[in-house]
Motif scaffolding. Structure first.
Motif, PDB file in Angstrom:
ATOM      1  N   GLN A  14       0.825  -1.211   0.000  1.00 55.85           N
ATOM      2  CA  GLN A  14       0.000   0.000   0.000  1.00 55.85           C
ATOM      3  C   GLN A  14       0.859   1.261   0.000  1.00 55.85           C
ATOM      4  OE1 GLN A  14      -2.630  -0.909   3.451  1.00 55.85           O
ATOM      5  NE2 GLN A  14      -4.286  -0.425   2.042  1.00 55.85           N
ATOM      6  N   THR A  19      -1.975   3.160  -2.692  1.00 56.11           N
ATOM      7  CA  THR A  19      -3.322   2.618  -2.667  1.00 56.11           C
ATOM      8  C   THR A  19      -3.852   2.584  -1.244  1.00 56.11           C
ATOM      9  OG1 THR A  19      -2.362   0.399  -2.598  1.00 56.11           O
ATOM     10  CG2 THR A  19      -3.087   1.214  -4.740  1.00 56.11           C
ATOM     11  N   THR A  23      -9.976  -2.588  -3.351  1.00 55.71           N
ATOM     12  CA  THR A  23     -10.401  -2.411  -4.745  1.00 55.71           C
ATOM     13  C   THR A  23      -9.272  -1.839  -5.588  1.00 55.71           C
ATOM     14  OG1 THR A  23     -12.688  -2.040  -4.049  1.00 55.71           O
ATOM     15  CG2 THR A  23     -12.087  -1.299  -6.254  1.00 55.71           C
ATOM     16  N   GLU A  24      -8.561  -0.839  -5.029  1.00 59.12           N
ATOM     17  CA  GLU A  24      -7.462  -0.216  -5.766  1.00 59.12           C
ATOM     18  C   GLU A  24      -6.318  -1.198  -5.991  1.00 59.12           C
ATOM     19  OE1 GLU A  24      -6.805   3.049  -3.110  1.00 59.12           O
ATOM     20  OE2 GLU A  24      -7.834   4.469  -4.420  1.00 59.12           O
ATOM     21  N   HIS A  27      -7.255  -3.809  -8.601  1.00 59.70           N
ATOM     22  CA  HIS A  27      -7.153  -3.241  -9.959  1.00 59.70           C
ATOM     23  C   HIS A  27      -5.698  -3.160 -10.391  1.00 59.70           C
ATOM     24  CE1 HIS A  27      -8.187  -0.795 -13.449  1.00 59.70           C
ATOM     25  NE2 HIS A  27      -7.244   0.065 -13.081  1.00 59.70           N
TER      26      HIS A  27
END
Length: 223
Positions: A14, A19, A23-24, A27
């Motif tokens: 992260q 992010t 969800t991010e 993706h």
């Protein structure tokens, strides 16, 4: 060498990819969001994630799994978070710091309870002898401190100097981060939110009914 726990490796991903949500990350990795939950249950980072992160960002698998530098061998790569702190003292490998929630309170006393949320990599330049790291859960201090920012609290500094930003244990509310103004003439302590949409809170200077936890000394947040 045994890899770190999933939560620690996930926190590094992260930080490096800017992010915030599953969800991010899903993706970014080209996977289903449910795959993240599956990996968490297995307490492991899948090899496919490591390959994708290496190919797309140059992230070294050993850093993702173990926290060992270098983070990336690509020139100019930096962690995605912006740190408001002098740049000296960042040369060493980061260590892990536990991040705590701000809203958890004791049902009997109303006092703030430390509830661990996650862990993040932390460089030596950000450490303090008595450091507390929390995740901002409100917009009250925006734009200075944004929601979901990581905030470093120096728990050895509880003098409540006027104009500084402090974390305070307010019964029934949990941990609250506000700017403090001491009015000696009026014998009043004012807690200010940098966000103008939030009202100031005035307390008695002699008996404010709060417990200072420490001064905010740094933040990590997206630009």
């Amino acid at each position: 060498m045994k890899p770190d726990a999933f939560e620690d490796a996930y926190a590094r991903i992260q930080a490096a990819t800017r992010t915030r949500t599953q969800t991010e990350i899903a993706h970014l990795l080209g996977i289903k969001q449910s795959s993240i939950s599956d990996a968490k249950k297995k307490n492991t980072i899948p090899d496919g994630w490591l390959i994708t992160l290496y190919r797309s960002l140059g992230l070294e698998p050993d850093w993702v799994l173990y926290g060992q530098e270098p983070i990336s061998r690509r020139d100019g790569f930096t962690l995605g978070a912006a740190v408001r702190e002098p740049l000296g003292g960042y040369a060493g490998a980061p260590t892990k710091a536990t991040v705590y929630a701000m809203r958890q309170t004791d049902p009997d006393t109303g006092s703030w309870l430390r509830e661990a949320l996650e862990s993040i990599p932390l460089f030596d330049g950000l450490k303090r002898p008595n450091l507390l790291v929390v995740k901002m859960d409100s917009a009250g201090m925006e734009p200075t401190i944004r929601r979901d920012a990581y905030v470093g609290i120096d728990c050895d500094d509880v003098r409540m100097r006027s104009g500084e930003v402090y974390a305070m244990d307010i019964p029934g509310e949990g941990l609250v981060i506000k700017r403090v103004i001491r009015d000696l003439e009026a014998k009043r302590l004012t807690l200010l939110a940098d966000n103008p949409a939030h009202q100031a809170q005035n307390l008695s200077l002699e008996h404010p009914g709060i417990t200072p936890v420490g001064r905010a000394v740094w933040i990590i947040q997206e630009i």
